[in-house]
Motif scaffolding. Structure first.
Motif, PDB file in Angstrom:
ATOM      1  N   MET B   1      68.451  43.402  71.072  1.00  0.00           N
ATOM      2  CA  MET B   1      69.025  42.850  69.833  1.00  0.00           C
ATOM      3  C   MET B   1      67.983  42.955  68.726  1.00  0.00           C
ATOM      4  N   PRO B   2      68.268  43.717  67.716  1.00  0.00           N
ATOM      5  CA  PRO B   2      67.300  43.878  66.598  1.00  0.00           C
ATOM      6  C   PRO B   2      67.106  42.544  65.879  1.00  0.00           C
ATOM      7  N   ASN B   3      65.982  42.456  65.262  1.00  0.00           N
ATOM      8  CA  ASN B   3      65.613  41.236  64.540  1.00  0.00           C
ATOM      9  C   ASN B   3      66.591  40.932  63.431  1.00  0.00           C
ATOM     10  N   PRO B   4      67.153  39.740  63.392  1.00  0.00           N
ATOM     11  CA  PRO B   4      68.075  39.440  62.300  1.00  0.00           C
ATOM     12  C   PRO B   4      67.319  39.367  60.974  1.00  0.00           C
ATOM     13  N   PHE B   5      67.985  39.777  59.956  1.00  0.00           N
ATOM     14  CA  PHE B   5      67.313  39.816  58.652  1.00  0.00           C
ATOM     15  C   PHE B   5      68.269  39.399  57.557  1.00  0.00           C
ATOM     16  N   ILE B   6      67.657  39.072  56.467  1.00  0.00           N
ATOM     17  CA  ILE B   6      68.403  38.773  55.240  1.00  0.00           C
ATOM     18  C   ILE B   6      68.196  39.961  54.298  1.00  0.00           C
ATOM     19  N   PHE B   7      69.277  40.415  53.712  1.00  0.00           N
ATOM     20  CA  PHE B   7      69.177  41.573  52.827  1.00  0.00           C
ATOM     21  C   PHE B   7      69.319  41.099  51.372  1.00  0.00           C
ATOM     22  N   VAL B   8      68.323  41.462  50.541  1.00  0.00           N
ATOM     23  CA  VAL B   8      68.365  40.973  49.145  1.00  0.00           C
ATOM     24  C   VAL B   8      68.025  42.110  48.180  1.00  0.00           C
ATOM     25  N   PRO B   9      68.963  42.540  47.350  1.00  0.00           N
ATOM     26  CA  PRO B   9      68.561  43.469  46.293  1.00  0.00           C
ATOM     27  C   PRO B   9      67.776  42.688  45.221  1.00  0.00           C
ATOM     28  N   ARG B  10      66.673  43.284  44.772  1.00  0.00           N
ATOM     29  CA  ARG B  10      65.923  42.572  43.734  1.00  0.00           C
ATOM     30  C   ARG B  10      66.517  42.925  42.382  1.00  0.00           C
ATOM     31  N   CYS B  11      67.420  42.067  41.949  1.00  0.00           N
ATOM     32  CA  CYS B  11      68.114  42.344  40.700  1.00  0.00           C
ATOM     33  C   CYS B  11      67.798  41.314  39.626  1.00  0.00           C
ATOM     34  N   VAL B  12      66.666  40.630  39.823  1.00  0.00           N
ATOM     35  CA  VAL B  12      66.213  39.727  38.764  1.00  0.00           C
ATOM     36  C   VAL B  12      64.722  40.028  38.537  1.00  0.00           C
ATOM     37  N   PRO B  13      64.147  39.620  37.407  1.00  0.00           N
ATOM     38  CA  PRO B  13      62.739  39.911  37.140  1.00  0.00           C
ATOM     39  C   PRO B  13      61.827  39.409  38.258  1.00  0.00           C
ATOM     40  N   LEU B  14      60.716  40.107  38.463  1.00  0.00           N
ATOM     41  CA  LEU B  14      59.858  39.865  39.614  1.00  0.00           C
ATOM     42  C   LEU B  14      59.360  38.429  39.708  1.00  0.00           C
ATOM     43  N   ASP B  15      58.941  37.857  38.587  1.00  0.00           N
ATOM     44  CA  ASP B  15      58.366  36.511  38.665  1.00  0.00           C
ATOM     45  C   ASP B  15      59.410  35.485  39.097  1.00  0.00           C
ATOM     46  N   LEU B  16      60.641  35.667  38.612  1.00  0.00           N
ATOM     47  CA  LEU B  16      61.711  34.768  39.054  1.00  0.00           C
ATOM     48  C   LEU B  16      62.015  35.018  40.519  1.00  0.00           C
ATOM     49  N   PHE B  17      61.979  36.291  40.884  1.00  0.00           N
ATOM     50  CA  PHE B  17      62.378  36.678  42.237  1.00  0.00           C
ATOM     51  C   PHE B  17      61.459  36.024  43.260  1.00  0.00           C
ATOM     52  N   GLU B  18      60.210  35.929  42.925  1.00  0.00           N
ATOM     53  CA  GLU B  18      59.273  35.326  43.887  1.00  0.00           C
ATOM     54  C   GLU B  18      59.646  33.887  44.174  1.00  0.00           C
ATOM     55  N   GLN B  19      60.139  33.188  43.165  1.00  0.00           N
ATOM     56  CA  GLN B  19      60.630  31.829  43.390  1.00  0.00           C
ATOM     57  C   GLN B  19      61.855  31.837  44.306  1.00  0.00           C
ATOM     58  N   TYR B  20      62.753  32.754  43.982  1.00  0.00           N
ATOM     59  CA  TYR B  20      63.953  32.850  44.816  1.00  0.00           C
ATOM     60  C   TYR B  20      63.586  33.103  46.267  1.00  0.00           C
ATOM     61  N   LEU B  21      62.604  33.983  46.468  1.00  0.00           N
ATOM     62  CA  LEU B  21      62.216  34.321  47.845  1.00  0.00           C
ATOM     63  C   LEU B  21      61.797  33.087  48.611  1.00  0.00           C
ATOM     64  N   LYS B  22      61.074  32.224  47.949  1.00  0.00           N
ATOM     65  CA  LYS B  22      60.614  30.999  48.626  1.00  0.00           C
ATOM     66  C   LYS B  22      61.798  30.167  49.079  1.00  0.00           C
ATOM     67  N   VAL B  23      62.755  30.026  48.145  1.00  0.00           N
ATOM     68  CA  VAL B  23      63.932  29.214  48.470  1.00  0.00           C
ATOM     69  C   VAL B  23      64.736  29.870  49.592  1.00  0.00           C
ATOM     70  N   MET B  24      64.874  31.184  49.490  1.00  0.00           N
ATOM     71  CA  MET B  24      65.656  31.885  50.506  1.00  0.00           C
ATOM     72  C   MET B  24      64.984  31.758  51.868  1.00  0.00           C
ATOM     73  N   SER B  25      63.666  31.872  51.879  1.00  0.00           N
ATOM     74  CA  SER B  25      62.953  31.728  53.159  1.00  0.00           C
ATOM     75  C   SER B  25      63.214  30.372  53.772  1.00  0.00           C
ATOM     76  N   SER B  26      63.231  29.364  52.923  1.00  0.00           N
ATOM     77  CA  SER B  26      63.398  28.026  53.498  1.00  0.00           C
ATOM     78  C   SER B  26      64.831  27.787  53.957  1.00  0.00           C
ATOM     79  N   LYS B  27      65.798  28.456  53.297  1.00  0.00           N
ATOM     80  CA  LYS B  27      67.188  28.299  53.751  1.00  0.00           C
ATOM     81  C   LYS B  27      67.446  29.085  55.029  1.00  0.00           C
ATOM     82  N   PHE B  28      66.748  30.169  55.174  1.00  0.00           N
ATOM     83  CA  PHE B  28      66.925  31.020  56.366  1.00  0.00           C
ATOM     84  C   PHE B  28      65.586  31.163  57.079  1.00  0.00           C
TER      85      PHE B  28
END
Lengths: 449, 590
Positions: B1-28
């Protein structure tokens, strides 16, 4: 201190010769001195003094007297806070707020019969209307020393960019000299001067040239007359004998400011050196000329400062740079030269140095314009050269150096100088006339119902 | 079974995206994150728990995205597809959503700037893959309802200015970052925090004048006119069709009313400048803005009185003439007027009143003015009264205030930039006024510093360039006086308020200057028309000459727009009267 029987005349000047070197201040001082011991008029002098660091003035007061002279007062006025365009001390805020109060107290305490202005620089031109408000019957005179009322460029009537001579003020031309100003500014400036000048009873012009400029500008001919600068006459004395080896000595005396034309004079010296060094010159009897320059070096822009230094360097051995001089030593200094050069590139009015040269028995070489060309008659007591043209200046110097006959003729043609005691008599007559006229008018007004 | 992953297109500016990544990591937690990254420079930027998949292309287009992931991504291992949004995500949004819809079957979540996860229900009726950690409680939205949803309603915006009338009417101007896609009819406005009923309001869209905004799109500007109501409004909420809102807190006191007028004139210009605006539309806009400016102007001038006054020198108690000079900031000119007046004995025996109207600069500025007046009196001895207003006042208010305080039989309105050519001018004008009781106003010939004509009369003309409105004109302006045919006292249609002599009693009776004009230019012609309508004649005495240094009071676009307002006001009031008087003089206007 004051004799109640004598009438009081107050001279107002923007400087005192003890503290500043300008010609206007010196002329005012001579006029004041000339009236001392006068039988009917008692002279007082109010001279402006700049004391920005409160070094010598009394705390909380703008007035001081001279410890050498009871009748001389100084009015402390900070030169930094003066609007040179409108000659105002009003728009600078509260910096000089008590200046006019001090002046008012002084004038009301003294109650002069005649007030004779020599200047309004650093005091504000409104001062003229002010004295009229304070003493409605006072007779007001003004001696004009330059063209400040007509020309915003330091009263020189030369253009700001290329220093060409200007003959007449007009709003359009003046705006070109001062691009940051609008026509309204020049309109207001002219009207402000004329409003204040309207209360002056009589103007004195030290040169006919200046007189004609001001009548052209708008002062009525009957309100302005010619009166030269009167001064103490030097005692005649033997000039030290000149040896055959000594060169022909020519000198410039004056403040080292661009308008005085040191540029032209020094270029003539440089050109002289260049010609003298040419091989051809060694064979002929090339005149031996020594140039001197005497005067205080005022602040110059970096460009002009560099140019001055460069010209001095290029003139090399033919130029002696003497630096500042004390007017008291003028006679001694002039004993050691043969002629002076007045190369001003502006019109001038009545340069005192010309009188001094004449008193010393020296002919004068000067620019062929304005007051200079009036005081020095070409080929009679001096030589004219084309203003601004250093080649022409050099030609005249060499001509004079080469011709002892011309030189002695010019010396013979030197006129007598207007002496201070003669001036005092003329002033007396003028003041009397103005006071009498006024009394007649008052009498006529009150007696007709 | 391959490692489950979250797929995210980076469609917002990088600095905002880094914040989103933190939140996404904590949700998943414990899930790899695969970022679909379009900028090669960023491929190495992320933390080690983040893998990147390069996307070739500048913009995310669903076809391209699908092509590029085909064969590379094992969708069966995908735990979720996350699409981060910002308040500005309007374009390209559809592409991302389309891609997600067709890519595998993992749950799709939209993540909004408040870090809310909203599940997007797929359009395909494919079996939804088991979401092994479906984000608990996430709201749901389908593809169809997406564009109307509140998600797009997290739209930012900015309030540039607002004004709250005493009748609780509201004006607000700003911009909405909705890409200009919502027309006024799509929007609703609500008050405060919790009101349920929409406010009665007119909404206008326009291109915002700030280049930083207009570069993001046309039509982002918004003007809101809320009609008067019972309850005070402290905040406005603009609601979009999907339910989302942008709120504006109103801070009406923060802007000076005078500046507000100029800004509102500019807003009117922006709204009028819209493309495809009908004449009716323009007219509606004009009506709205005129009403608003009139309200503000009335507020500006209410309660203006003389705050203090003092006298300099012997001002007569019972003068013939009161010369009234409003002073607004042009302090350096006062000295020049004093110098001119000093020589005029007749003038010095009248009542001269200087009224200071520029008082908002504070106590120090007023103190300087008072010092200057006292100093000038000491130097030039021109007696006068000095009045100081309690608020900044316009030209008309100032003249009316000073006139009310004046005591002379005749009233001379004089500008601070007018200078007599020679004494005797005032006596002459008074003699002309006294010579004929049918004369209501006497004006004078005014010159520029170069001696050319600044004013011999005011007149009107219809101006084709401005909608054929009646505009004030100044005949012979700039010409040499020899070209003016009238040499003596000439009857004219109007004269300038810069130098105007009237009987004081008539000035008061006929209503003084109208304070409803904004910032000047028409009060004098309007007053002259009232005087004419009352049956009097108006003359200019060409033998009396003064200089007028006509200054630019106020430049630029705002001036033009206020002028427009004033012109229309005069037109509305006087067009009929002017036409009638023209017909009776049998003049033909083209």
């Amino acid at each position: 201190m004051s004799n109640p029987k004598k009438k009081k005349v107050l001279y107002i000047s923007h400087g005192h010769p003890n503290f500043s070197r300008g010609g206007g201040e010196l002329a005012a001082y001579y006029m004041y001195q000339s009236m001392k011991d006068h039988p009917e008029y008692e002279p007082y002098l109010l001279a402006r003094l700049d004391d920005p660091n409160h070094q010598i003035s009394h705390p909380g007061s703008r007035l001081m007297t001279s410890d050498k002279d009871d009748h001389t007062h100084f009015l402390i006025s900070n030169g930094t806070y003066h609007d040179y365009f409108f000659h105002s001390k009003i728009d600078d805020g509260l910096q000089e707020a008590d200046l006019y109060q001090a002046f008012r107290e002084f004038v009301l305490a003294l109650r002069p019969d005649v007030i004779h202005f020599h200047h309004y620089y650093h005091l504000g031109v409104d001062l003229i209307s002010f004295v009229k408000s304070l003493l409605p019957n006072v007779r007001i005179l003004m001696t004009l020393h330059e063209y400040a009322a007509i020309c915003a460029h330091d009263g020189s009537m030369i253009k700001t960019d290329k220093k060409q001579l200007c003959n007449e003020a007009s709003i359009a031309d003046c705006c070109r000299c001062f691009p940051q100003r609008s026509p309204g500014h020049f309109f207001l400036r002219e009207k402000l001067f004329k409003s204040n000048f309207a209360v002056v009873d009589h103007f004195l012009a030290p040169s006919h040239f200046l007189q004609s400029r001001y009548t052209q500008w708008g002062i009525e001919p009957e309100r302005i007359s010619f009166m030269d600068y009167g001064r103490p006459i030097w005692k005649r004395r033997e000039r030290p004998a000149k040896t055959k080896k000594q060169p022909f000595r020519v000198a410039f005396f004056g403040q080292i400011v661009y308008h005085k034309g040191w540029d032209v004079y020094l270029k003539a010296a440089v050109e002289y050196l260049r010609l003298r060094n040419k091989p051809a010159s060694r064979d002929t009897a090339f005149p031996d000329i020594q140039f001197s320059i005497h005067g205080t070096r005022n602040w110059l822009s970096p460009e002009l400062s560099d140019r001055l230094d460069s010209l001095i360097g290029q003139a090399g051995e033919v130029l002696y740079v003497h630096g500042p001089y004390d007017p008291k030593h003028m006679q001694d200094l002039m004993d050691r030269i043969d002629c002076i050069v007045v190369p001003s590139i502006w019109w001038e009015n009545a340069p005192l140095v010309i009188q001094e040269a004449f008193m010393a028995g020296l002919p004068v070489i000067c620019s062929n314009i304005g007051g200079m060309a009036e005081k020095v008659t070409d080929r009679v007591n001096g030589l004219h050269f084309k203003a601004g043209d250093h080649f022409d200046l050099l030609d005249r110097i060499m001509e004079l150096a080469d011709s002892p006959e011309l030189y002695s003729n010019l010396v013979k043609g030197i006129p007598s100088i207007y002496a201070d005691h003669v001036m005092a008599a003329d002033l007396h007559a003028l003041y009397d006339e103005l006071i009498a006229k006024n009394e007649n008018q008052i009498h006529a007004a009150t007696s007709s119902h | 079974m391959p490692n489950p992953f979250i797929f995210v297109p980076r469609c917002v500016p990088l600095d905002l995206f880094e914040q989103y990544l933190k939140v996404m990591s904590s949700k998943f937690p414990k899930r790899r994150i695969v970022v679909f990254e379009s900028n090669p420079a960023n491929l190495k930027r992320y933390d080690s728990n983040v893998s990147t998949l390069p996307y070739q292309g500048k913009r995310f287009l669903s076809e391209q995205m699908l092509t590029q992931v085909a064969g590379t991504v094992d969708w069966s291992a995908c735990a979720a597809i996350l699409i981060p949004l910002t308040g500005n995500t309007t374009r390209g949004f559809e592409q991302l959503v389309q891609f997600a819809d067709q890519a595998g079957s993992a749950p799709i979540y939209l993540v909004t700037p408040d870090y809310t996860f909203t599940q997007l229900v797929r359009s395909k009726q494919s079996r939804a893959g088991k979401a092994d950690s479906a984000v608990a409680g996430a709201p749901k939205v389908t593809l169809d309802t997406l564009s109307d949803s509140a998600l797009l309603g997290k739209i930012s915006g900015r309030l540039d200015r607002s004004y709250v009338g005493s009748d609780n009417s509201v004006y607000a101007f700003g911009w909405l970052d909705d890409g200009g896609q919502f027309a006024p009819g799509d929007l609703l406005v609500f008050a405060n925090e919790d009101d349920k009923r929409p406010l009665p309001a007119v909404i206008l869209r326009c291109t915002h004048p700030d280049p930083a905004v207009s570069i993001r799109g046309e039509n982002l500007g918004v003007a809101i006119f809320v009609r008067p109501g019972k309850k005070p409004v402290s905040a406005l909420r603009v609601r979009y069709p999907g339910g989302g809102e942008t709120s504006f807190a109103l801070e009406p006191k923060s802007q000076k009313l005078e500046n507000l007028l100029a800004d509102i004139a500019s807003d009117a210009g922006s709204c009028r400048g819209q493309r495809d605006l009908s004449a009716a539309g323009r007219s509606e806009i004009d009506g709205l803005y005129s009403g608003l400016m009139e309200d503000i102007n009335a507020r500006l001038i209410e309660g203006i009185t003389v705050a203090e006054e003092f006298q300099l020198g012997p001002v007569p108690r019972d003068p013939s003439i009161s010369v009234v000079i409003p002073i607004h900031k042009s302090y350096e000119l006062i000295r020049h007027q004093f110098a001119h007046f000093a020589a005029d004995d007749f003038l010095k025996r009248q009542e001269i009143i200087f009224l200071l109207t520029s008082v908002s600069g504070g106590a120090e500025e007023i103190a300087m003015f008072k010092y200057r007046m006292r100093l000038l009196y000491m130097l030039y001895a021109v007696p006068c009264r000095v009045l100081i207003a309690n608020k900044n006042a316009s030209y008309s208010v100032a003249n009316n205030l000073a006139a009310a305080a004046s005591r002379g039989r005749y009233l001379m309105l004089l500008n601070s930039d007018v200078f007599p050519k020679s004494p005797g001018w005032l006596q002459k004008m008074m003699a002309t006024l006294q010579s004929d009781p049918t004369i209501g106003i006497v004006g004078a010939r005014l010159l520029y510093p170069d001696g050319s004509i600044q004013h011999v009369s005011l007149d009107w003309r219809r101006e084709p360039a401005f909608d054929n409105l009646l505009v004030n004109i100044h005949p012979y302006k700039g010409m040499h006086p020899s070209l003016v045919p009238e040499k003596g006292v000439a009857e004219v249609r109007a004269v300038t308020g810069a130098c105007m002599l009237i009987r004081r009693e008539e000035y008061m009776r006929l209503g003084m200057l109208d304070t409803g004009f904004i910032r000047g230019d028409y009060e004098d012609s309007d007053f002259c028309l009232r005087v004419s309508a009352a049956g009097y004649r108006i003359v200019c005495d060409n033998t009396v000459e003064l200089y007028h240094l006509e200054g630019a009071s106020y430049k630029g676009e705002a001036r033009r727009l206020l002028w427009h307002y004033n012109t229309k006001r005069q037109e509305k009031r006087w067009a009929a009267f002017i036409s009638k008087t023209e017909e009776s003089q049998a003049e033909v206007n083209v």
